[in-house]
Design a protein around this motif. Structure first.
Motif, PDB file in Angstrom:
ATOM      1  N   GLN A 124      -0.430 -10.071   9.559  1.00  0.00           N
ATOM      2  CA  GLN A 124      -1.862  -9.958   9.823  1.00  0.00           C
ATOM      3  C   GLN A 124      -2.151  -8.961  10.938  1.00  0.00           C
ATOM      4  N   ASP A 144      -4.343  -5.747  10.221  1.00  0.00           N
ATOM      5  CA  ASP A 144      -5.604  -5.586  10.969  1.00  0.00           C
ATOM      6  C   ASP A 144      -5.664  -4.227  11.655  1.00  0.00           C
ATOM      7  N   HIS A 145      -4.573  -3.832  12.294  1.00  0.00           N
ATOM      8  CA  HIS A 145      -4.562  -2.543  12.988  1.00  0.00           C
ATOM      9  C   HIS A 145      -4.689  -1.380  12.009  1.00  0.00           C
ATOM     10  N   ASN A 199      -6.048  -1.442   9.054  1.00  0.00           N
ATOM     11  CA  ASN A 199      -7.400  -1.453   8.493  1.00  0.00           C
ATOM     12  C   ASN A 199      -8.427  -0.885   9.463  1.00  0.00           C
ATOM     13  N   ARG A 200      -8.208  -1.063  10.746  1.00  0.00           N
ATOM     14  CA  ARG A 200      -9.098  -0.463  11.737  1.00  0.00           C
ATOM     15  C   ARG A 200      -9.075   1.059  11.623  1.00  0.00           C
ATOM     16  N   GLU A 234     -11.144  -1.419   2.950  1.00  0.00           N
ATOM     17  CA  GLU A 234     -10.046  -2.360   3.177  1.00  0.00           C
ATOM     18  C   GLU A 234      -8.794  -1.934   2.410  1.00  0.00           C
TER      19      GLU A 234
END
Length: 95
Positions: free
Chosen positions: A74, A78-79, A81-82, A89
């Protein structure tokens, strides 16, 4: 406790860019080696290796025996996707 690696092949035309961004981002905290095609981050939960292809970024996690693998997945997702906010996404099918 198993020390099984976890790999995701993430479809994107920007694999090299995201690989380099993630390595530069974490390079302030962790030991990092990278070039446009591959990178390695000495993450505290276990090393992360990445390879950039023309149409995908391959991310391989090598979690330590006591690591929460789902949490590690995750954090990495998350990183990335940033960095990919303009693309939308990214899809991580961890195996």
């Amino acid at each position: 406790m198993s020390n099984t690696q976890s790999t995701a092949i993430v479809p994107t035309d920007n694999a090299s860019r995201y690989l380099q961004q993630l390595c530069k981002h974490w390079g302030h905290k962790f030991e990092v080696t990278f070039d446009p095609a591959q990178g390695r981050i000495a993450f505290p939960m276990g090393p992360i290796e990445m390879r950039a292809g023309d149409m995908a970024l391959t991310v391989t996690l090598h979690p330590n025996p006591d690591t929460d693998v789902a949490r590690m997945q995750q954090v990495v997702a998350d990183h990335l996707n940033r960095f990919a906010h303009r693309e939308g996404e990214l899809v991580f099918a961890w195996q």
